[in-house]
Design an enzyme around this catalytic site. Structure first.
Site, PDB file in Angstrom:
ATOM      1  N   CYS A  57       9.126   1.544  -4.205  1.00  0.00           N
ATOM      2  CA  CYS A  57       9.927   2.739  -3.893  1.00  0.00           C
ATOM      3  C   CYS A  57      11.112   2.865  -4.856  1.00  0.00           C
ATOM      4  O   CYS A  57      11.473   3.974  -5.253  1.00  0.00           O
ATOM      5  CB  CYS A  57      10.459   2.672  -2.460  1.00  0.00           C
ATOM      6  SG  CYS A  57       9.159   2.585  -1.228  1.00  0.00           S
ATOM      7  N   ARG A 134       3.226   7.345   1.035  1.00  0.00           N
ATOM      8  CA  ARG A 134       3.824   8.062  -0.108  1.00  0.00           C
ATOM      9  C   ARG A 134       3.232   9.470  -0.159  1.00  0.00           C
ATOM     10  O   ARG A 134       2.217   9.711  -0.823  1.00  0.00           O
ATOM     11  CB  ARG A 134       3.548   7.290  -1.408  1.00  0.00           C
ATOM     12  CG  ARG A 134       4.107   5.884  -1.378  1.00  0.00           C
ATOM     13  CD  ARG A 134       3.924   5.120  -2.652  1.00  0.00           C
ATOM     14  NE  ARG A 134       4.188   3.710  -2.402  1.00  0.00           N
ATOM     15  CZ  ARG A 134       5.401   3.168  -2.328  1.00  0.00           C
ATOM     16  NH1 ARG A 134       6.468   3.906  -2.530  1.00  0.00           N
ATOM     17  NH2 ARG A 134       5.552   1.891  -2.074  1.00  0.00           N
TER      18      ARG A 134
HETATM   19  C1  BEZ Z   1       7.325  -1.183  -2.055  1.00  0.00           C
HETATM   20  O1  BEZ Z   1       7.478  -2.093  -2.864  1.00  0.00           O
HETATM   21  O2  BEZ Z   1       7.933  -0.128  -2.153  1.00  0.00           O
HETATM   22  C2  BEZ Z   1       6.334  -1.364  -0.950  1.00  0.00           C
HETATM   23  C3  BEZ Z   1       5.226  -2.144  -1.182  1.00  0.00           C
HETATM   24  C4  BEZ Z   1       4.298  -2.308  -0.150  1.00  0.00           C
HETATM   25  C5  BEZ Z   1       4.491  -1.691   1.081  1.00  0.00           C
HETATM   26  C6  BEZ Z   1       5.600  -0.900   1.283  1.00  0.00           C
HETATM   27  C7  BEZ Z   1       6.532  -0.721   0.263  1.00  0.00           C
END
Ligand code: BEZ
Length: 221
Positions: A57, A134
């Site tokens: 993110c 997302r």
């Molecule tokens: C992230 O790094 O943004 C992320 C990775 C896996 C699940 C949720 C968020």
């Protein structure tokens, strides 16, 4: 027996669909209380991310922020969302600025009660019941949903693709032509295929277009 079935799964879950009005909302954000209506007249990319202070993110926020000037030139604003508090959002955007030297100028919705996330179908329970996936909603100036793109939790988005879709939609609105696979601005566009035999008969000989066959014609713009 008269059993009423929903026409689609989307209808049964209340998920927004392309071509329909974007669901109205009022939400707490890092820029104060905002309503969808506040963005009327401007295009808007409303996107959700799973959680603050997570690495994928963070890369997306940096990429969205870098694309922000380009989006503004297209008359398009950005608004993020996750099921985190406004204090968490503030701390995270300050942290991004400190660690990556990138200022986050767009508002981020603190959707703790999942109101907007539920309205837009941003939670995919098969993936996570507590985080938004997302999701990207491209909304035009009349607040009609023009495109919806979903990515899973573990795949960071291609922000340039989102910019490309907005450019394609705006060019289609302007010229009444469609865009082929991998289209980039300046490249030939697709003439919508004829819908009657009579139109098909004259299409291939039409001036100003390049036809491979009656249904496959491009125009250089
Ligand atoms: C992230 O790094 O943004 C992320 C990775 C896996 C699940 C949720 C968020």
């Amino acid at each position: 027996m008269n059993v009423e079935l929903p026409d689609t799964v989307a209808a049964s879950t209340g998920m927004p669909r392309i071509g329909e009005p974007a669901p109205a909302f009022e939400a707490e954000t890092t820029h104060g209380t905002l309503r969808l209506e506040d963005f009327k007249g401007s295009w808007l990319v409303l996107f959700s991310h799973p959680a603050d202070f997570t690495p994928v993110c963070t890369t997306e926020f940096v990429a969205f922020s870098k694309a922000h000037p380009k989006l503004r030139k297209l008359g398009c604003e950005l608004m993020g969302l996750s099921i985190d508090s406004v204090y968490s959002h503030i701390a995270w955007v300050r942290n991004i600025e400190k660690n990556f030297g990138v200022e986050i100028e767009f508002p981020v919705i603190a959707d703790l009660n999942k109101e907007v996330a539920s309205l837009y179908g941003m939670i995919m329970p098969g993936e996570s019941k507590t985080e938004t996936s997302r999701c990207v909603f491209i909304i035009d100036g009349q607040q009609t949903i023009r495109a919806i793109i979903y990515y899973p939790l573990t795949t960071g988005r291609n922000i340039e693709e989102i910019v490309r879709v907005i450019k394609a939609l705006q060019t289609t609105d302007q010229l009444g032509l469609a865009t082929p696979a991998d289209w980039q601005p300046g490249e030939p566009m697709i003439v919508p295929p004829p819908s009657t035999q009579e139109q098909a008969a004259v299409r291939v000989g039409e001036a100003g277009i390049d036809c491979t066959d009656w249904y496959f014609c491009k125009r250089t713009v």
